[in-house]
Structures are given as C-alpha cells and as structure tokens.
Design a protein around this motif. Structure first.
Motif, PDB file in Angstrom:
ATOM      1  N   ARG A 144     -16.045   4.111  -8.506  1.00  0.00           N
ATOM      2  CA  ARG A 144     -17.223   4.525  -7.523  1.00  0.00           C
ATOM      3  C   ARG A 144     -17.468   3.228  -6.824  1.00  0.00           C
ATOM      4  O   ARG A 144     -18.652   3.393  -6.159  1.00  0.00           O
ATOM      5  CB  ARG A 144     -18.505   5.013  -8.452  1.00  0.00           C
ATOM      6  N   ALA A 145     -16.806   2.331  -6.944  1.00  0.00           N
ATOM      7  CA  ALA A 145     -16.996   1.243  -5.965  1.00  0.00           C
ATOM      8  C   ALA A 145     -17.261   1.290  -4.621  1.00  0.00           C
ATOM      9  O   ALA A 145     -16.379   2.260  -4.259  1.00  0.00           O
ATOM     10  CB  ALA A 145     -16.127  -0.155  -6.400  1.00  0.00           C
ATOM     11  N   ARG A 146     -18.183   0.614  -3.911  1.00  0.00           N
ATOM     12  CA  ARG A 146     -18.008   0.691  -2.284  1.00  0.00           C
ATOM     13  C   ARG A 146     -17.326  -0.470  -1.870  1.00  0.00           C
ATOM     14  O   ARG A 146     -17.799  -1.654  -2.232  1.00  0.00           O
ATOM     15  CB  ARG A 146     -19.566   0.689  -1.813  1.00  0.00           C
ATOM     16  N   ILE A 147     -16.409  -0.234  -1.220  1.00  0.00           N
ATOM     17  CA  ILE A 147     -15.447  -1.466  -0.682  1.00  0.00           C
ATOM     18  C   ILE A 147     -15.208  -1.545   0.682  1.00  0.00           C
ATOM     19  O   ILE A 147     -14.553  -0.353   1.222  1.00  0.00           O
ATOM     20  CB  ILE A 147     -14.094  -1.307  -1.370  1.00  0.00           C
ATOM     21  N   ILE A 148     -15.709  -2.396   1.416  1.00  0.00           N
ATOM     22  CA  ILE A 148     -15.300  -2.739   2.746  1.00  0.00           C
ATOM     23  C   ILE A 148     -14.743  -3.847   2.921  1.00  0.00           C
ATOM     24  O   ILE A 148     -15.725  -5.002   2.777  1.00  0.00           O
ATOM     25  CB  ILE A 148     -16.457  -2.407   3.869  1.00  0.00           C
ATOM     26  N   SER A 149     -13.532  -4.380   3.188  1.00  0.00           N
ATOM     27  CA  SER A 149     -12.935  -5.520   2.938  1.00  0.00           C
ATOM     28  C   SER A 149     -11.520  -5.996   3.529  1.00  0.00           C
ATOM     29  O   SER A 149     -10.803  -4.982   3.448  1.00  0.00           O
ATOM     30  CB  SER A 149     -12.891  -5.924   1.305  1.00  0.00           C
ATOM     31  N   PRO A 150     -11.422  -7.224   4.082  1.00  0.00           N
ATOM     32  CA  PRO A 150     -10.160  -7.469   4.391  1.00  0.00           C
ATOM     33  C   PRO A 150      -9.538  -8.275   2.995  1.00  0.00           C
ATOM     34  O   PRO A 150     -10.061  -9.024   2.357  1.00  0.00           O
ATOM     35  CB  PRO A 150     -10.412  -8.704   5.495  1.00  0.00           C
ATOM     36  N   MET A 151      -8.275  -7.437   2.660  1.00  0.00           N
ATOM     37  CA  MET A 151      -7.829  -7.841   1.404  1.00  0.00           C
ATOM     38  C   MET A 151      -6.317  -7.810   1.341  1.00  0.00           C
ATOM     39  O   MET A 151      -5.668  -7.330   0.566  1.00  0.00           O
ATOM     40  CB  MET A 151      -8.348  -6.540   0.255  1.00  0.00           C
ATOM     41  N   HIS A 152      -5.843  -8.621   2.423  1.00  0.00           N
ATOM     42  CA  HIS A 152      -4.385  -8.717   2.746  1.00  0.00           C
ATOM     43  C   HIS A 152      -3.754  -9.069   1.223  1.00  0.00           C
ATOM     44  O   HIS A 152      -4.279 -10.025   0.646  1.00  0.00           O
ATOM     45  CB  HIS A 152      -4.238  -9.590   3.871  1.00  0.00           C
ATOM     46  N   ASN A 153      -2.539  -8.441   1.129  1.00  0.00           N
ATOM     47  CA  ASN A 153      -1.816  -8.820  -0.172  1.00  0.00           C
ATOM     48  C   ASN A 153      -2.527  -8.987  -1.356  1.00  0.00           C
ATOM     49  O   ASN A 153      -1.954  -9.686  -2.202  1.00  0.00           O
ATOM     50  CB  ASN A 153      -1.007 -10.271   0.371  1.00  0.00           C
ATOM     51  N   ALA A 154      -3.594  -8.364  -1.856  1.00  0.00           N
ATOM     52  CA  ALA A 154      -4.312  -8.437  -3.037  1.00  0.00           C
ATOM     53  C   ALA A 154      -3.346  -7.448  -3.786  1.00  0.00           C
ATOM     54  O   ALA A 154      -2.853  -6.475  -3.364  1.00  0.00           O
ATOM     55  CB  ALA A 154      -5.604  -7.683  -2.700  1.00  0.00           C
ATOM     56  N   ARG A 155      -3.835  -7.338  -5.331  1.00  0.00           N
ATOM     57  CA  ARG A 155      -2.931  -6.586  -6.172  1.00  0.00           C
ATOM     58  C   ARG A 155      -4.096  -5.808  -6.789  1.00  0.00           C
ATOM     59  O   ARG A 155      -4.974  -6.401  -7.694  1.00  0.00           O
ATOM     60  CB  ARG A 155      -2.394  -7.468  -7.053  1.00  0.00           C
ATOM     61  N   PHE A 156      -3.725  -4.608  -6.631  1.00  0.00           N
ATOM     62  CA  PHE A 156      -4.613  -3.475  -7.614  1.00  0.00           C
ATOM     63  C   PHE A 156      -3.630  -2.713  -8.317  1.00  0.00           C
ATOM     64  O   PHE A 156      -3.772  -1.381  -8.553  1.00  0.00           O
ATOM     65  CB  PHE A 156      -5.416  -2.498  -6.428  1.00  0.00           C
ATOM     66  N   ALA A 157      -2.725  -3.462  -8.969  1.00  0.00           N
ATOM     67  CA  ALA A 157      -1.507  -2.529  -9.803  1.00  0.00           C
ATOM     68  C   ALA A 157      -2.448  -1.875 -11.010  1.00  0.00           C
ATOM     69  O   ALA A 157      -3.014  -2.659 -11.624  1.00  0.00           O
ATOM     70  CB  ALA A 157      -0.684  -3.461 -10.294  1.00  0.00           C
ATOM     71  N   ARG A 158      -2.239  -0.606 -11.214  1.00  0.00           N
ATOM     72  CA  ARG A 158      -2.632   0.229 -12.213  1.00  0.00           C
ATOM     73  C   ARG A 158      -4.359   0.173 -12.311  1.00  0.00           C
ATOM     74  O   ARG A 158      -4.926   0.515 -13.132  1.00  0.00           O
ATOM     75  CB  ARG A 158      -2.171  -0.283 -13.454  1.00  0.00           C
TER      76      ARG A 158
END
Length: 252
Positions: A144-158
């Motif tokens: 339920r997080a609210r996210i507006i973000s430039p997140m180039h090359n970030a990792r959200f694995a699993r």
C-alpha cells in the motif's frame, strides 16, 4: 512529456524544496543515542539542518520523529524504528537501512541514491517525488505504499508491493505528468498484485516471475520489459491499453 522531462520535473521539484545555500549543523562523530538525535534535531534550523552523515543510528526507536530535512547520507539505520517518522526531503544517499521499520513514514521528496533498504518495512509509506535511483529494496515490504519516483536501475527483487500505488499523479498537470520511472528496475519475483501501475515507465524492467494479478497497467510503457513466467497474466487490468507490449518479452 518526455521521459527526460519527467525526470527533470521531479528533480527540479526536489531541488526547489531545499533551502539554497544552507549549511548543515554537524553532529559529533560517534554512535548516537535517541536523546542525542533529538538534541541535534532540536538545535537544527532550516538554514542549518542536522547532519548525521556516516553516523550509526542502528536499532534506535526514532518513530514519529520529525527529521527536519536532515542529512542522513551514509548512515547506518539497521533495524531502526522509523515508523511514522517525518523524513520529508531528507538525504539518505548511500544509507544502510536494512530491516528498518518505516511503516507509515513520510519520505516525500527524499533523495535516496543507492540506499540499501533490503528487507525494510515500508507499509503505507509515502515516497512522492522521491529519488531512489540504484537503490536496493529487495525483499522489502511496500504494501500500500504511495510511490512516485525516478528509480532507474533500482532493485525490488521479491519485494512485496501488494496494492502499492505507483500510478501517475493526475493532480500536478501544470508540472507535467508526475509518474514513476522504473526504467531498468529489477522486479524479479516481486508481488505487484493489485498494484496501480498506471503510466509507469517499465522500459527494460525485469518482471520475471512477478505476480501481476489484478495490477492496473493502462498507459504503462513496457518497451523491452521482460515478462517471462509472470503470474496472473490473465487478470492484469488494462494490458490492452498499455504501451509497447509488443516489444516486451513473454514466454511466447
């Protein structure tokens, strides 16, 4: 608005929120207690925000505290309790916040280049206009997080992004479309079930094995995205209105 312009709008908004020419109030070099953190923040001013650069705040209970745009670059925040903390416009670049509790925290306009938030809890947190490029959120809980973000090359694995809202914000049209830029992001094995991905830039993102059951993807750009072995494909909402799906890589 182009991808580059969108990133410029977000970064300009962040830069504009910070007071030009401010000098941080330096915190003594040592591991700090909660009382020392509170004292430093009490002494801080808009012109001299607290500077905790490189300090170890691991394991402290800093819940519900207003950090007043403090500099937390390279801080250790391992298992720190930051639930409902006001982290608006703080700097967390290169910080290590593994297993930290940021439930309901306000991270709007924060600058978090290369932040390490593996296994962190960010349920119901707000990350609006937050820079998270190259950050690591693997195995984190962003339900339920609210996210507006430039997140180039970030990792959200699993990572758990169940019912998270990454969708474009329609309330800032004068600034152009404010949307999440997830270009090149690693979402392998992530749970995006029920997530709002409206107009998210998923260009070259890797969603191998991700769960997209009931995710809303209308207007999302999947150019070059990897969608092998995704779960819930037949229940993805708005896939027929997504962009460049023909350029995405499926099993077939």
């Amino acid at each position: 608005m182009s991808t580059g312009a969108t990133r410029f709008v977000l970064k300009a908004a962040i830069a504009g929120s910070l007071t030009a020419g401010t000098t941080p109030a330096r915190v003594p070099a040592q591991e700090l207690s909660r009382e020392q953190v509170l004292a430093a923040l009490n002494d801080a001013t808009p012109q001299h925000p607290a500077d905790f650069t490189g300090r170890d705040l691991s394991g402290l209970d800093l819940s519900k505290i207003d950090f007043k745009r403090a500099n937390l670059s390279r801080c250790r925040l391992v298992r720190t309790n930051l639930a409902q903390a006001q982290l608006f416009a703080v700097t967390l670049s290169d910080a290590v916040a593994t297993e930290a509790d940021l439930t309901g925290a306000n991270l709007d306009v924060a600058v978090m280049y290369r932040v390490d938030m593996r296994r962190a809890i960010l349920r119901d947190a707000s990350l609006f206009a937050t820079i998270a490029e190259d950050g690591d959120f693997s195995d984190a809980d962003l339900t339920r997080a609210r996210i507006i973000s430039p997140m180039h090359n970030a990792r959200f694995a699993r990572a758990k992004l169940t019912s998270a809202n990454l969708g474009a914000d329609p309330g800032n049209q004068s600034m152009g479309v404010m949307r999440t830029d997830a270009t090149g992001v690693d979402f392998t094995g992530a749970d995006l079930s029920g997530a709002n991905l409206h107009k998210v830039l998923m260009i070259r993102a890797d969603l191998t094995g991700a769960d997209l059951t009931d995710a809303e993807v209308s207007g999302a750009d999947f150019a070059g995205a990897i969608l092998r072995n995704i779960r819930g494909r037949d229940r993805i909402r708005g896939l027929d209105r997504a962009l460049h799906v023909d350029q995405a890589v499926f099993n077939d």
